[in-house]
Design a protein around this motif. Sequence first.
Motif, mmCIF file in Angstrom:
data_model
loop_
_atom_site.group_PDB
_atom_site.id
_atom_site.type_symbol
_atom_site.label_atom_id
_atom_site.label_comp_id
_atom_site.label_asym_id
_atom_site.label_seq_id
_atom_site.Cartn_x
_atom_site.Cartn_y
_atom_site.Cartn_z
ATOM 1 N N ARG A 135 6.834 12.662 12.379
ATOM 2 C CA ARG A 135 6.668 12.321 10.975
ATOM 3 C C ARG A 135 6.140 10.920 10.688
ATOM 4 O O ARG A 135 5.673 10.664 9.600
ATOM 5 C CB ARG A 135 8.001 12.475 10.261
ATOM 6 C CG ARG A 135 8.604 13.853 10.364
ATOM 7 C CD ARG A 135 8.727 14.493 9.034
ATOM 8 N NE ARG A 135 9.399 15.752 8.876
ATOM 9 C CZ ARG A 135 9.479 16.776 9.701
ATOM 10 N NH1 ARG A 135 8.975 16.689 10.878
ATOM 11 N NH2 ARG A 135 10.090 17.881 9.382
ATOM 12 N N ARG A 136 6.289 9.977 11.674
ATOM 13 C CA ARG A 136 5.925 8.603 11.341
ATOM 14 C C ARG A 136 4.959 7.932 12.300
ATOM 15 O O ARG A 136 4.168 7.100 11.884
ATOM 16 C CB ARG A 136 7.184 7.731 11.277
ATOM 17 C CG ARG A 136 8.065 8.024 10.129
ATOM 18 C CD ARG A 136 9.140 6.978 9.964
ATOM 19 N NE ARG A 136 9.563 6.313 11.167
ATOM 20 C CZ ARG A 136 10.574 6.693 11.926
ATOM 21 N NH1 ARG A 136 11.273 7.731 11.619
ATOM 22 N NH2 ARG A 136 10.897 6.014 13.008
ATOM 23 N N ASP A 137 5.028 8.230 13.564
ATOM 24 C CA ASP A 137 4.269 7.469 14.551
ATOM 25 C C ASP A 137 2.769 7.455 14.287
ATOM 26 O O ASP A 137 2.132 6.410 14.345
ATOM 27 C CB ASP A 137 4.542 7.990 15.962
ATOM 28 C CG ASP A 137 5.891 7.563 16.493
ATOM 29 O OD1 ASP A 137 6.559 6.742 15.817
ATOM 30 O OD2 ASP A 137 6.283 8.038 17.563
ATOM 31 N N LEU A 156 -1.955 2.845 10.380
ATOM 32 C CA LEU A 156 -1.781 1.677 9.514
ATOM 33 C C LEU A 156 -1.889 0.384 10.319
ATOM 34 O O LEU A 156 -2.525 -0.575 9.888
ATOM 35 C CB LEU A 156 -0.429 1.766 8.817
ATOM 36 C CG LEU A 156 -0.158 0.826 7.675
ATOM 37 C CD1 LEU A 156 -1.176 1.016 6.557
ATOM 38 C CD2 LEU A 156 1.242 1.062 7.137
ATOM 39 N N ARG A 157 -1.307 0.381 11.495
ATOM 40 C CA ARG A 157 -1.393 -0.809 12.354
ATOM 41 C C ARG A 157 -2.841 -1.089 12.752
ATOM 42 O O ARG A 157 -3.294 -2.231 12.734
ATOM 43 C CB ARG A 157 -0.543 -0.598 13.599
ATOM 44 C CG ARG A 157 -0.580 -1.763 14.551
ATOM 45 C CD ARG A 157 0.267 -1.492 15.754
ATOM 46 N NE ARG A 157 0.167 -2.592 16.690
ATOM 47 C CZ ARG A 157 0.512 -2.506 17.948
ATOM 48 N NH1 ARG A 157 0.982 -1.372 18.420
ATOM 49 N NH2 ARG A 157 0.396 -3.535 18.749
ATOM 50 N N TRP A 158 -3.569 -0.040 13.113
ATOM 51 C CA TRP A 158 -4.963 -0.204 13.512
ATOM 52 C C TRP A 158 -5.781 -0.784 12.355
ATOM 53 O O TRP A 158 -6.566 -1.724 12.539
ATOM 54 C CB TRP A 158 -5.530 1.136 13.956
ATOM 55 C CG TRP A 158 -6.944 1.039 14.400
ATOM 56 C CD1 TRP A 158 -8.044 1.344 13.661
ATOM 57 C CD2 TRP A 158 -7.427 0.569 15.654
ATOM 58 N NE1 TRP A 158 -9.178 1.115 14.375
ATOM 59 C CE2 TRP A 158 -8.837 0.636 15.615
ATOM 60 C CE3 TRP A 158 -6.815 0.117 16.807
ATOM 61 C CZ2 TRP A 158 -9.627 0.250 16.684
ATOM 62 C CZ3 TRP A 158 -7.616 -0.255 17.874
ATOM 63 C CH2 TRP A 158 -8.992 -0.189 17.804
ATOM 64 N N SER A 186 0.825 -1.207 0.000
ATOM 65 C CA SER A 186 0.000 0.000 0.000
ATOM 66 C C SER A 186 0.861 1.260 0.000
ATOM 67 O O SER A 186 2.004 1.268 0.456
ATOM 68 C CB SER A 186 -0.931 0.012 1.204
ATOM 69 O OG SER A 186 -0.202 0.276 2.383
ATOM 70 N N GLU A 187 0.269 2.333 -0.496
ATOM 71 C CA GLU A 187 0.966 3.623 -0.550
ATOM 72 C C GLU A 187 1.246 4.154 0.857
ATOM 73 O O GLU A 187 2.292 4.743 1.101
ATOM 74 C CB GLU A 187 0.146 4.628 -1.350
ATOM 75 C CG GLU A 187 0.833 5.960 -1.536
ATOM 76 C CD GLU A 187 2.203 5.877 -2.204
ATOM 77 O OE1 GLU A 187 3.080 6.668 -1.814
ATOM 78 O OE2 GLU A 187 2.396 5.025 -3.089
ATOM 79 N N ALA A 188 0.318 3.933 1.780
ATOM 80 C CA ALA A 188 0.502 4.419 3.151
ATOM 81 C C ALA A 188 1.719 3.763 3.801
ATOM 82 O O ALA A 188 2.529 4.436 4.455
ATOM 83 C CB ALA A 188 -0.751 4.144 3.981
ATOM 84 N N PHE A 189 1.873 2.462 3.627
ATOM 85 C CA PHE A 189 3.019 1.754 4.192
ATOM 86 C C PHE A 189 4.307 2.230 3.534
ATOM 87 O O PHE A 189 5.312 2.470 4.209
ATOM 88 C CB PHE A 189 2.857 0.244 4.000
ATOM 89 C CG PHE A 189 3.982 -0.557 4.602
ATOM 90 C CD1 PHE A 189 3.973 -0.871 5.952
ATOM 91 C CD2 PHE A 189 5.031 -1.001 3.817
ATOM 92 C CE1 PHE A 189 5.006 -1.615 6.505
ATOM 93 C CE2 PHE A 189 6.059 -1.743 4.358
ATOM 94 C CZ PHE A 189 6.053 -2.047 5.711
ATOM 95 N N GLN A 190 4.284 2.374 2.220
ATOM 96 C CA GLN A 190 5.475 2.833 1.500
ATOM 97 C C GLN A 190 5.886 4.240 1.950
ATOM 98 O O GLN A 190 7.076 4.543 2.040
ATOM 99 C CB GLN A 190 5.237 2.786 -0.011
ATOM 100 C CG GLN A 190 5.030 1.389 -0.555
ATOM 101 C CD GLN A 190 6.167 0.441 -0.212
ATOM 102 O OE1 GLN A 190 7.334 0.792 -0.245
ATOM 103 N NE2 GLN A 190 5.818 -0.793 0.142
#
Length: 147
Positions: A126-128, A134-136, A51-55
Amino acid sequence: MRLDDPWDDAPAPGWEEPEGPEGATPASVPGRAAPRGGHSAADIYLDVQRSEAFQEVRRRYRRFVVPATIAFFVWYLAYVVTAVTAPGLMARPVAGAVNVAMVVGLGQFLTTFLLTGAYARHARLRRDRAALDLRWETQEMTRGAER
């Protein structure tokens, strides 16, 4: 004998008491949704990885970690190479018994702490949030999926 654990909703598969001559049967976890579209958990994780979100989370991670690692490694090698090739420079006194090598060596420790703080700040800003979202979503998709 089965001990009830108040902190666990259901026993892990394979930990329940045997039923009949065949042995243990997998426990069903209450509240699980039916598998979504027949996808297995592995398929869902592969879809999330693509997925784009993970990338984007990975890109943000790499944009900080790769340059920081290279910079710190170069800084460390510069210290070691200077200590070996220019012992006179490193032995030059700065104040009393403190010489250039000690100051630069302590600078290595200071740099480590500063880099750790910068990494924690970068991750927090920036990432958390994106990673937790994404984890949820991934946990929701895998709920009830075939293992």
